[in-house]
Design an enzyme around this catalytic site. Structure first.
Site, PDB file in Angstrom:
ATOM      1  N   SER A  11       1.026  -1.439   0.037  1.00  0.00           N
ATOM      2  CA  SER A  11       0.103   0.125   0.177  1.00  0.00           C
ATOM      3  C   SER A  11       0.818   1.217   0.103  1.00  0.00           C
ATOM      4  O   SER A  11       0.330   2.431  -0.240  1.00  0.00           O
ATOM      5  CB  SER A  11      -0.813  -0.003   1.229  1.00  0.00           C
ATOM      6  OG  SER A  11      -0.179  -0.100   2.456  1.00  0.00           O
ATOM      7  N   HIS A  30      -2.860  -2.777  -5.615  1.00  0.00           N
ATOM      8  CA  HIS A  30      -3.163  -2.511  -4.371  1.00  0.00           C
ATOM      9  C   HIS A  30      -4.772  -2.591  -4.027  1.00  0.00           C
ATOM     10  O   HIS A  30      -5.440  -2.005  -4.558  1.00  0.00           O
ATOM     11  CB  HIS A  30      -2.802  -1.076  -4.116  1.00  0.00           C
ATOM     12  CG  HIS A  30      -3.097  -0.550  -2.729  1.00  0.00           C
ATOM     13  ND1 HIS A  30      -3.518   0.784  -2.489  1.00  0.00           N
ATOM     14  CD2 HIS A  30      -3.187  -1.307  -1.446  1.00  0.00           C
ATOM     15  CE1 HIS A  30      -3.507   0.918  -1.397  1.00  0.00           C
ATOM     16  NE2 HIS A  30      -3.634  -0.294  -0.569  1.00  0.00           N
ATOM     17  N   GLU A  78      -5.975  -0.264  -7.372  1.00  0.00           N
ATOM     18  CA  GLU A  78      -4.831   0.448  -7.932  1.00  0.00           C
ATOM     19  C   GLU A  78      -3.947  -0.300  -8.537  1.00  0.00           C
ATOM     20  O   GLU A  78      -3.270  -1.385  -8.086  1.00  0.00           O
ATOM     21  CB  GLU A  78      -4.257   1.456  -6.925  1.00  0.00           C
ATOM     22  CG  GLU A  78      -5.369   2.430  -6.325  1.00  0.00           C
ATOM     23  CD  GLU A  78      -4.544   3.164  -5.082  1.00  0.00           C
ATOM     24  OE1 GLU A  78      -4.965   4.537  -5.202  1.00  0.00           O
ATOM     25  OE2 GLU A  78      -3.747   2.669  -4.377  1.00  0.00           O
ATOM     26  N   ASN A  85      -4.107   6.264  -0.552  1.00  0.00           N
ATOM     27  CA  ASN A  85      -3.646   6.386   0.481  1.00  0.00           C
ATOM     28  C   ASN A  85      -2.561   7.662   0.714  1.00  0.00           C
ATOM     29  O   ASN A  85      -2.574   8.217   1.984  1.00  0.00           O
ATOM     30  CB  ASN A  85      -2.554   5.186   0.999  1.00  0.00           C
ATOM     31  CG  ASN A  85      -3.263   4.158   1.690  1.00  0.00           C
ATOM     32  OD1 ASN A  85      -4.383   3.974   1.718  1.00  0.00           O
ATOM     33  ND2 ASN A  85      -2.613   2.802   1.542  1.00  0.00           N
TER      34      ASN A  85
END
Ligand code: CAA
Length: 295
Positions: free
Chosen positions: A120, A141, A153, A191
């Protein structure tokens, strides 16, 4: 290549969700971890979630048996990956560990296999450099809970082949996800944004702007988020958030990833979030939660 055989490395929260999503889409899955108890825990977790969906009338027991029948367990890496078309690594977020795992995968997987990391926050380009096949290494991800959340992702490190990106996008769609391409940058898209969200919410709690519960209520009702930032931080785990922030801080030379002190204090106090029942909230055995009085 149509991905049929998927191996997931790591039977923790993310790995088991990715294995479940792949098996639900009809792929043959191997769920690998280093200890039998970890793999057994992952399988038990998937079985429990699917069992609930039968109770709710969303699936039949036969469907669940079919899904569970497509997931094999393994603690032997060579055996786990020998037939894999696509490997998703979901081991702990430590760059040296991931590089070692990818160096091993490179030796053990068939030449056509694609090696994906579910990191991540770590640089996928650095992970790819541990192999002799950087053109076949990519980031996928997933989001927690991975069996449910639609987004993946797809992280494109330097040196990845266009064919690898295409196969990965197709694989994500095959398992019911919506893939979004993103360059290999710290925190990728979600994130990088969520990091600030966690930090600002915790700082508001520390500054006495509002209680965690009221911040959550505000964001759920004012921004239509399914969980408020404090609930979401509890859901992800403070140790995970701290590790992610520290990595972001390192890779952005401090431009982002500054962890709110409150998370370090909570970790020091043994409060890790929902995983140990103690975060911004106390999680009670009856499944309810009540706000924890911090100050
Ligand atoms: N693990 C696996 N499945 C879960 C789950 C969990 N922890 N929690 C809920 N589910 C499943 C349920 O079994 C149910 O599945 P079925 O429809 O097949 O029965 C489905 O999710 C919906 O659950 P519920 O009806 O019980 O509850 P809900 O509608 O309130 O949804 C939620 C629960 C999906 C977790 C929702 O609250 C939500 O979307 N929360 C936000 C989650 C989020 O933002 N995740 C991203 C975090 S950031 C991240 O993941 C970054 C990273 O790097 C890891």
């Amino acid at each position: 290549m149509d991905v049929k055989n998927v191996t997931v490395l790591g039977a923790g929260t993310m790995g088991r969700g990715i294995a479940q999503a792949s098996a639900m889409a009809g792929c043959s899955v191997v769920l690998y971890d280093i200890k039998q108890e970890f793999v057994d825990g992952g399988i038990a977790g998937i079985s429990k979630i699917l069992g609930k969906s039968v109770e709710k009338g969303k699936r039949t027991q036969e469907e669940v048996d079919g899904i569970m029948g497509r997931i094999k367990k393994s603690i032997d890496l060579a055996e786990a990956v020998k037939d894999a078309d696509f490997v998703v690594e979901a081991v702990p977020e430590n760059l040296d560990l991931k590089k070692k795992v990818f160096a091993d995968l490179d030796k053990l997987c068939k030449p056509a296999a694609i090696l994906a990391s579910n990191t991540s926050v770590l640089p996928v380009t650095a992970i790819a450099s541990a192999t002799q096949r950087p053109s076949k290494v990519i980031g996928t991800h997933f989001f927690n809970p991975a069996a449910v959340m639609k987004l993946v992702e797809v992280i494109t490190p330097i040196g990845v082949a266009e064919e690898t990106v295409q196969i990965t996008m197709d694989f994500c769609k095959k398992i019911g996800k919506v893939p979004v391409k993103c360059k290999d940058t710290p925190g990728f898209i979600v994130n990088a944004l969520l990091g600030s969200f966690y930090q600002i919410a915790a700082q508001m709690v520390m500054d006495g702007v509002a209680t965690a519960e009221d911040i959550d209520t505000a964001m759920k009702l004012g921004a239509n988020h399914p969980m408020g930032p404090c609930e979401l931080a509890d859901f992800g785990g403070f140790d995970i958030i701290a590790n992610g922030s520290d990595e972001m801080f390192k890779y952005t030379s401090g431009k982002s990833g500054q962890l709110c002190l409150l998370y370090r204090k909570m970790i020091e106090a043994g409060r890790l979030g929902r995983k140990n029942g103690k975060g911004f909230y106390d999680y009670l055995p009856d499944g309810t939660k009540k706000p924890f009085k911090l100050f």
